[in-house]
Design an enzyme around this catalytic site. Structure first.
Site, PDB file in Angstrom:
ATOM      1  N   GLY A  45       0.831  -1.192   0.000  1.00 33.23           N
ATOM      2  CA  GLY A  45       0.000   0.000   0.000  1.00 33.23           C
ATOM      3  C   GLY A  45       0.865   1.241   0.000  1.00 33.23           C
ATOM      4  CD  GLN A  50       3.267   5.878   2.439  1.00 33.58           C
ATOM      5  OE1 GLN A  50       2.287   5.346   1.956  1.00 33.58           O
ATOM      6  NE2 GLN A  50       4.199   5.183   3.076  1.00 33.58           N
ATOM      7  CB  CYS A  95       4.814   2.495   7.317  1.00 36.59           C
ATOM      8  SG  CYS A  95       4.421   3.978   6.372  1.00 36.59           S
ATOM      9  CG  LEU A  96       6.580   0.997   1.330  1.00 41.51           C
ATOM     10  CD1 LEU A  96       5.950   1.274  -0.031  1.00 41.51           C
ATOM     11  CD2 LEU A  96       7.806   0.109   1.178  1.00 41.51           C
ATOM     12  CG  HIS A 137      -0.980   1.712   7.236  1.00 40.55           C
ATOM     13  ND1 HIS A 137      -0.075   1.342   8.223  1.00 40.55           N
ATOM     14  CD2 HIS A 137      -0.266   2.444   6.336  1.00 40.55           C
ATOM     15  CE1 HIS A 137       1.119   1.833   7.918  1.00 40.55           C
ATOM     16  NE2 HIS A 137       1.034   2.503   6.775  1.00 40.55           N
ATOM     17  CD  GLU A 138      -1.218   2.848   2.624  1.00 38.00           C
ATOM     18  OE1 GLU A 138      -0.767   4.005   2.550  1.00 38.00           O
ATOM     19  OE2 GLU A 138      -0.501   1.857   2.867  1.00 38.00           O
ATOM     20  CG  HIS A 141       0.151   7.300   5.159  1.00 40.43           C
ATOM     21  ND1 HIS A 141       1.318   7.740   5.750  1.00 40.43           N
ATOM     22  CD2 HIS A 141       0.300   5.959   5.024  1.00 40.43           C
ATOM     23  CE1 HIS A 141       2.135   6.710   5.958  1.00 40.43           C
ATOM     24  NE2 HIS A 141       1.534   5.609   5.531  1.00 40.43           N
TER      25      HIS A 141
HETATM   26  C1  QAP Z   1       0.649  -0.529   4.875  1.00 40.96           C
HETATM   27  O1  QAP Z   1       2.785  -1.122   4.201  1.00 40.96           O
HETATM   28  C2  QAP Z   1       0.182  -1.741   5.619  1.00 40.96           C
HETATM   29  O2  QAP Z   1       9.565  -1.565   6.691  1.00 40.96           O
HETATM   30  C3  QAP Z   1       1.519  -0.855   3.692  1.00 40.96           C
HETATM   31  O3  QAP Z   1      11.490  -2.370   5.020  1.00 40.96           O
HETATM   32  C4  QAP Z   1       0.944  -2.300   6.618  1.00 40.96           C
HETATM   33  O4  QAP Z   1       3.511  -1.800   2.230  1.00 40.96           O
HETATM   34  C5  QAP Z   1      -1.003  -2.297   5.329  1.00 40.96           C
HETATM   35  C6  QAP Z   1       7.531  -2.274   3.749  1.00 40.96           C
HETATM   36  C7  QAP Z   1       0.486  -3.417   7.299  1.00 40.96           C
HETATM   37  C8  QAP Z   1      -1.468  -3.405   6.021  1.00 40.96           C
HETATM   38  C9  QAP Z   1      -0.722  -3.959   7.004  1.00 40.96           C
HETATM   39  C10 QAP Z   1       7.894  -1.894   5.030  1.00 40.96           C
HETATM   40  C11 QAP Z   1       8.520  -2.687   2.891  1.00 40.96           C
HETATM   41  C12 QAP Z   1       6.148  -2.212   3.267  1.00 40.96           C
HETATM   42  C13 QAP Z   1       9.212  -1.948   5.444  1.00 40.96           C
HETATM   43  C14 QAP Z   1       3.767  -1.576   3.381  1.00 40.96           C
HETATM   44  C15 QAP Z   1      10.202  -2.351   4.568  1.00 40.96           C
HETATM   45  C16 QAP Z   1       9.852  -2.727   3.288  1.00 40.96           C
HETATM   46  C17 QAP Z   1       5.114  -1.715   3.966  1.00 40.96           C
HETATM   47 CO    CO Z   2       2.331   3.730   5.635  1.00 40.52          CO
END
Ligand code: QAP
Ligand code: CO
Length: 174
Positions: A45, A50, A95-96, A137-138, A141
């Site tokens: 996501g 972001q 989270c990215l 989550h999104e 943001h």
């Molecule tokens: C949000 O999160 C989310 O730390 C999206 O090193 C999170 O795509 C939705 C990511 C949990 C539902 C459940 C995070 C990639 C990606 C990192 C992500 C990383 C590499 C996070």
């Molecule tokens: Co995020």
């Protein structure tokens, strides 16, 4: 369009995103550029803020049972509004914009949103599971809220310490 991920503690993540009014080529170019950056960074996501565009737009591509992430499962969600929320669930989120940190966060288990697609058509989406979690989550943001804001005081302290250490490590390995 060249985009890069804005990372905590960058203040730009704290802006409130504004409503999308023009469903034009600029919006389409932004959405088209967000997809590869999300996939290449192993994301599921990504909100426009972001990538430094404070617009109420986000994309989601939740892996299926086989861990595949086909593009036909991509959601492009513009101007979302929660119309129903129910139940409670806990999931270890990341989270990215907060790389390499994961923590359990409590969310609604079921959620219904109204939103617009890239052409401005109004849609309704009933979500559960990881999709429901990801939407919440999104959508946070869009208000300048990060998942780490939801941690207890003690856990947030632990995060700040750990994150600083990780950032130093990442800088020195670049
Ligand atoms: C949000 O999160 C989310 O730390 C999206 O090193 C999170 O795509 C939705 C990511 C949990 C539902 C459940 C995070 C990639 C990606 C990192 C992500 C990383 C590499 C996070
Ligand atoms: Co995020």
């Amino acid at each position: 369009m060249k985009l890069s991920i804005v990372e905590y503690p960058d203040k730009r993540l704290r802006q409130k995103s504004v409503e999308v009014k023009d469903f034009d080529e600029n919006l389409h170019n932004l959405l088209d550029a967000m997809y590869p950056i999300m996939i290449n960074t192993n994301g599921i996501g990504l909100a426009a803020i972001q990538v430094a565009h404070p617009l109420r737009a986000l994309i989601l591509n939740i892996p299926d049972e086989d861990g595949e992430q086909p593009r036909e499962n991509l959601f492009e969600i513009i101007n979302p509004v929660v119309v129903k929320a129910d139940g409670e669930t806990v999931y270890q989120e990341g989270c990215l914009s907060v790389p390499q940190f994961y923590e359990d966060i409590k969310r609604h288990e079921f959620i219904t949103i109204n939103y617009q697609d890239r052409d401005g058509n109004t849609k309704t989406l009933d979500a559960d599971g990881l999709l429901a979690i990801a939407i919440q989550h999104e959508m946070d943001h869009l208000e300048g809220i990060l998942f780490i804001d939801k941690l207890s005081y003690a856990r947030r302290k632990k995060f700040e310490k750990e994150y600083k250490r990780l950032q130093k490590e990442r800088k020195s390995s670049k």
